[in-house]
Write a protein that holds these residues in place. Structure first.
Motif, PDB file in Angstrom:
ATOM      1  N   ALA A   1      13.503 -37.556-102.776  1.00 46.58           N
ATOM      2  CA  ALA A   1      13.619 -38.112-104.123  1.00 46.58           C
ATOM      3  C   ALA A   1      12.258 -38.528-104.668  1.00 46.58           C
ATOM      4  CB  ALA A   1      14.574 -39.304-104.111  1.00 46.58           C
ATOM      5  N   ILE A   2      11.446 -39.159-103.831  1.00 51.06           N
ATOM      6  CA  ILE A   2      10.098 -39.551-104.246  1.00 51.06           C
ATOM      7  C   ILE A   2       9.278 -38.327-104.624  1.00 51.06           C
ATOM      8  CG2 ILE A   2       7.906 -40.473-103.381  1.00 51.06           C
ATOM      9  CD1 ILE A   2       9.527 -42.528-101.791  1.00 51.06           C
ATOM     10  N   ASP A   3       9.377 -37.273-103.821  1.00 48.70           N
ATOM     11  CA  ASP A   3       8.609 -36.066-104.119  1.00 48.70           C
ATOM     12  C   ASP A   3       9.092 -35.422-105.410  1.00 48.70           C
ATOM     13  OD1 ASP A   3       6.405 -34.477-102.992  1.00 48.70           O
ATOM     14  OD2 ASP A   3       7.866 -32.846-102.951  1.00 48.70           O
ATOM     15  N   GLY A   4      10.392 -35.469-105.664  1.00 46.25           N
ATOM     16  CA  GLY A   4      10.911 -34.942-106.930  1.00 46.25           C
ATOM     17  C   GLY A   4      10.339 -35.687-108.119  1.00 46.25           C
ATOM     18  N   GLU A   5      10.258 -37.006-108.015  1.00 46.10           N
ATOM     19  CA  GLU A   5       9.676 -37.797-109.096  1.00 46.10           C
ATOM     20  C   GLU A   5       8.196 -37.463-109.299  1.00 46.10           C
ATOM     21  OE1 GLU A   5      12.272 -41.724-109.801  1.00 46.10           O
ATOM     22  OE2 GLU A   5      10.421 -42.013-108.651  1.00 46.10           O
ATOM     23  N   LEU A   6       7.465 -37.292-108.213  1.00 45.37           N
ATOM     24  CA  LEU A   6       6.039 -36.968-108.328  1.00 45.37           C
ATOM     25  C   LEU A   6       5.826 -35.641-109.042  1.00 45.37           C
ATOM     26  CD1 LEU A   6       4.746 -38.041-104.797  1.00 45.37           C
ATOM     27  CD2 LEU A   6       4.311 -39.189-106.975  1.00 45.37           C
ATOM     28  N   CYS A   7       6.660 -34.656-108.721  1.00 48.27           N
ATOM     29  CA  CYS A   7       6.538 -33.355-109.402  1.00 48.27           C
ATOM     30  C   CYS A   7       6.848 -33.500-110.890  1.00 48.27           C
ATOM     31  CB  CYS A   7       7.470 -32.338-108.756  1.00 48.27           C
ATOM     32  SG  CYS A   7       6.908 -31.739-107.144  1.00 48.27           S
ATOM     33  N   ALA A   8       7.870 -34.268-111.219  1.00 51.99           N
ATOM     34  CA  ALA A   8       8.210 -34.488-112.629  1.00 51.99           C
ATOM     35  C   ALA A   8       7.057 -35.150-113.365  1.00 51.99           C
ATOM     36  CB  ALA A   8       9.476 -35.334-112.729  1.00 51.99           C
ATOM     37  N   GLU A   9       6.433 -36.128-112.744  1.00 56.77           N
ATOM     38  CA  GLU A   9       5.326 -36.827-113.387  1.00 56.77           C
ATOM     39  C   GLU A   9       4.116 -35.923-113.572  1.00 56.77           C
ATOM     40  OE1 GLU A   9       4.614 -40.246-111.000  1.00 56.77           O
ATOM     41  OE2 GLU A   9       6.530 -41.188-111.515  1.00 56.77           O
ATOM     42  N   THR A  10       3.865 -35.067-112.590  1.00 55.55           N
ATOM     43  CA  THR A  10       2.729 -34.153-112.697  1.00 55.55           C
ATOM     44  C   THR A  10       2.926 -33.164-113.829  1.00 55.55           C
ATOM     45  OG1 THR A  10       2.389 -34.342-110.311  1.00 55.55           O
ATOM     46  CG2 THR A  10       1.298 -32.522-111.422  1.00 55.55           C
ATOM     47  N   ILE A  11       4.142 -32.680-113.998  1.00 52.48           N
ATOM     48  CA  ILE A  11       4.433 -31.785-115.123  1.00 52.48           C
ATOM     49  C   ILE A  11       4.214 -32.508-116.444  1.00 52.48           C
ATOM     50  CG2 ILE A  11       6.305 -30.592-116.325  1.00 52.48           C
ATOM     51  CD1 ILE A  11       7.366 -29.699-113.643  1.00 52.48           C
ATOM     52  N   ALA A  12       4.696 -33.736-116.515  1.00 52.87           N
ATOM     53  CA  ALA A  12       4.548 -34.486-117.769  1.00 52.87           C
ATOM     54  C   ALA A  12       3.086 -34.762-118.097  1.00 52.87           C
ATOM     55  CB  ALA A  12       5.328 -35.796-117.676  1.00 52.87           C
ATOM     56  N   LYS A  13       2.262 -34.865-117.100  1.00 52.18           N
ATOM     57  CA  LYS A  13       0.840 -35.117-117.328  1.00 52.18           C
ATOM     58  C   LYS A  13       0.096 -33.878-117.827  1.00 52.18           C
ATOM     59  CE  LYS A  13       0.037 -38.687-113.814  1.00 52.18           C
ATOM     60  NZ  LYS A  13      -0.597 -38.970-112.494  1.00 52.18           N
ATOM     61  N   SER A  14       0.656 -32.723-117.540  1.00 51.80           N
ATOM     62  CA  SER A  14      -0.054 -31.483-117.838  1.00 51.80           C
ATOM     63  C   SER A  14      -0.188 -31.264-119.341  1.00 51.80           C
ATOM     64  CB  SER A  14       0.664 -30.290-117.213  1.00 51.80           C
ATOM     65  OG  SER A  14       1.881 -30.040-117.903  1.00 51.80           O
TER      66      SER A  14
END
Length: 535
Positions: free
Chosen positions: A509-522
């Motif tokens: 779940a933590i890794d899923g959130e990190l991927c979502a945040e990285t996409i949003a930062k792009s």
């Protein structure tokens, strides 16, 4: 006034809120209106068992608000979409985080919704029929939905465990998960929570598509721009790939499209089942077992044998052993517990680290360890061979090959087997003969080492059930450590346990959130990203 204290109590004193309040009143000399348990753990290292409790005391006032932090999810129905492949914990929590950040998640899941999965799982246990798309591994909630719901993790550096637990609480989990040292939801309660998470995603404008299996990535000019499905449909957008550790067809598809991956070390072995009363007696140092106030006892063992670790994995007190095959002609087992953990059995995976194997082959009925380069899927094929061996030696059904524990250590056949929780049934077979010797020799050493720590653990009352092979992904899908994108193709965000970056519900779940945040930062999105600092 609010005050926080720590107490070391006898189990009877820590049994419920009323007794906790009475003890806290005596300790502080104050009139306490309410108590809130912040942390709770059992100390069973000595003959006398204690419960360590951290309490928040409400003195002369009533508690206000909820015992957890609630998240708000906005309407993203008109936002730019991100494709999330897989509705396990990594995919679901990635979707929730995308919504918080103003992006629309579109989840595609090869399996069925969590309610429909129950019928296919019942058929698997009763009729030995494996639905390759709906089973203990595939479907809404992923492998964790019907495999216990343990929320304990050691992965605390990459994200907030407390945040994940609060989101589970918001969607229906008991408040106790916020306090327990080893939080656990239970297989009986987790499906409802998963449905609530899905409803949050849908109510916020996200999409969830069941029975929709990815067949390949859509790649344009070196960048992933979407996915194709088996029925010919396409879903366009950047891709969070969260398909779990058992999606072998996905690994083969990625390899065919030259997505950068590497072989990853795994661990394989058996599921070991004891009478729960025996484990209670050993762990709580009492012939009476756990008594009225202690939970079903757990254990965690680690030993070394031939420079390889031998350890317990996914221990299920008061649990059952379940069939986790995802295809015909294979037998795989796992463990689970209900929230009450009240079965008469305890089980755990006992596994051996497998490192550096690049090729396996049969020779005189056994697998042998070789060191020739075979490719990134070598470890996955090793898993498959073991599972086929278990199917053959289990009677070519979902009956599982099994052997009493002492018989295995002494290399003798079991003339009979104890009563087991494994519903499809067991078939007595000499695991010591047909499993790879580099596994069996280390298991024997590990069992002896565990028994030295906890005398009585090595017993013929315990049965070994084969095979436990899916402790983790057999490959790692390579990604850049900063952007979390695959190093071959931009736009692809390998995620969670199936990508080799997590090991359990919370870390996935933590890794899923990190991927979502990285996409949003792009730069691909013009979303307001201020919320990403509020994790």
């Amino acid at each position: 006034m609010i005050k926080e204290i720590q107490l070391r109590l006898q189990p009877s004193q820590a049994a419920n809120e009323q007794t906790l309040r009475e003890v806290a009143c005596r300790e502080t000399g104050c009139e306490i209106r309410a108590v809130r348990v912040l942390k709770r753990s059992i100390d069973a290292r000595q003959r006398t068992i204690y419960v360590n409790v951290s309490l928040r005391l409400f003195i002369n006032e009533e508690p206000e608000g909820e015992a957890y932090t609630k998240r708000d999810y906005r309407d993203v129905s008109g936002a730019k979409q991100v494709i999330v492949v897989g509705a396990g914990p990594a995919g679901l929590f990635a979707a929730l985080r995308l919504i918080e950040l103003g992006l629309k998640p579109v989840i595609i899941e090869r399996g069925k919704d969590v309610h429909s999965r129950k019928m296919d799982i019942a058929r698997l246990c009763r009729e030995h029929k494996v639905d390759s798309e709906s089973n203990y591994c595939f479907g809404e909630g992923g492998a964790g939905a019907f495999s216990d719901g343990k929320l304990y993790t050691r992965s605390k550096k990459r994200g907030s465990v407390e945040r994940i637990l609060n989101i589970f609480r918001q969607h229906g989990a008991d408040t106790s998960i916020l306090a327990d040292a080893h939080p656990h939801i239970g297989t009986d309660k987790l499906p409802r929570i998963i449905e609530n998470i899905r409803n949050t995603i849908l109510q916020s404008g996200g999409e969830v598509h069941f029975s929709t299996c990815m067949s390949s990535l859509i790649i344009s000019s070196g960048e992933v721009v979407g996915v194709l499905t088996r029925d010919g449909s396409s879903f366009m957008g950047q891709v969070i790939l969260a398909t779990g550790h058992s999606a072998r067809d996905v690994y083969r598809s990625l390899a065919a499209q030259n997505v950068a991956m590497e072989t990853k070390d795994i661990a394989v072995g058996v599921r070991l089942e004891h009478p729960q009363m025996l484990i209670d007696q050993i762990r709580y140092h009492s012939s009476k077992g756990r008594g009225d106030y202690l939970p079903a006892a757990e254990y965690s063992f680690v030993a070394q044998s031939g420079e390889r670790g031998v350890y317990s994995f996914c221990m299920c007190p008061g649990g059952i052993v379940v069939p986790s095959a995802t295809a015909q002609e294979e037998v795989v087992v796992n463990g689970m517990s209900s929230s009450s953990r009240n079965s008469q059995w305890a089980n755990a995976g006992i596994v051996v680290e497998v490192k550096g194997i690049h090729e396996t082959k049969f020779a005189i009925g056994q697998l042998h360890e070789l060191h020739e380069e075979k490719g990134t899927l070598a470890m996955m094929e090793f898993q498959e061979e073991l599972e086929r061996l278990a199917w053959i030696n289990g009677g070519m059904r979902q009956t599982a090959p099994a052997q009493r524990m002492v018989d295995f250590v002494q290399k003798r056949n079991s003339s009979d087997l104890p009563v087991s929780s494994y519903v499809p049934g067991l078939l007595a077979t000499p695991l010591h003969f047909w499993l790879p010797e580099f596994i069996t020799s280390r298991l024997r050493e590990g069992f002896r080492a565990f028994d030295r720590v906890s005398p009585g653990f090595l017993t013929n009352e315990a049965v070994m059930i084969g095979v436990e092979t899916r402790t983790s992904a057999p490959v790692r899908i390579l990604r850049d450590k900063d952007t979390l994108q695959n190093i071959t193709f931009k736009g692809l965000f390998p995620c969670g346990e199936g990508a080799g970056y997590a090991g359990g519900i919370v870390s996935a779940a933590i890794d899923g959130e990190l991927c979502a945040e990285t996409i949003a930062k792009s730069n691909a999105f013009s979303t307001d990203f201020t919320d990403c600092t509020k994790r």
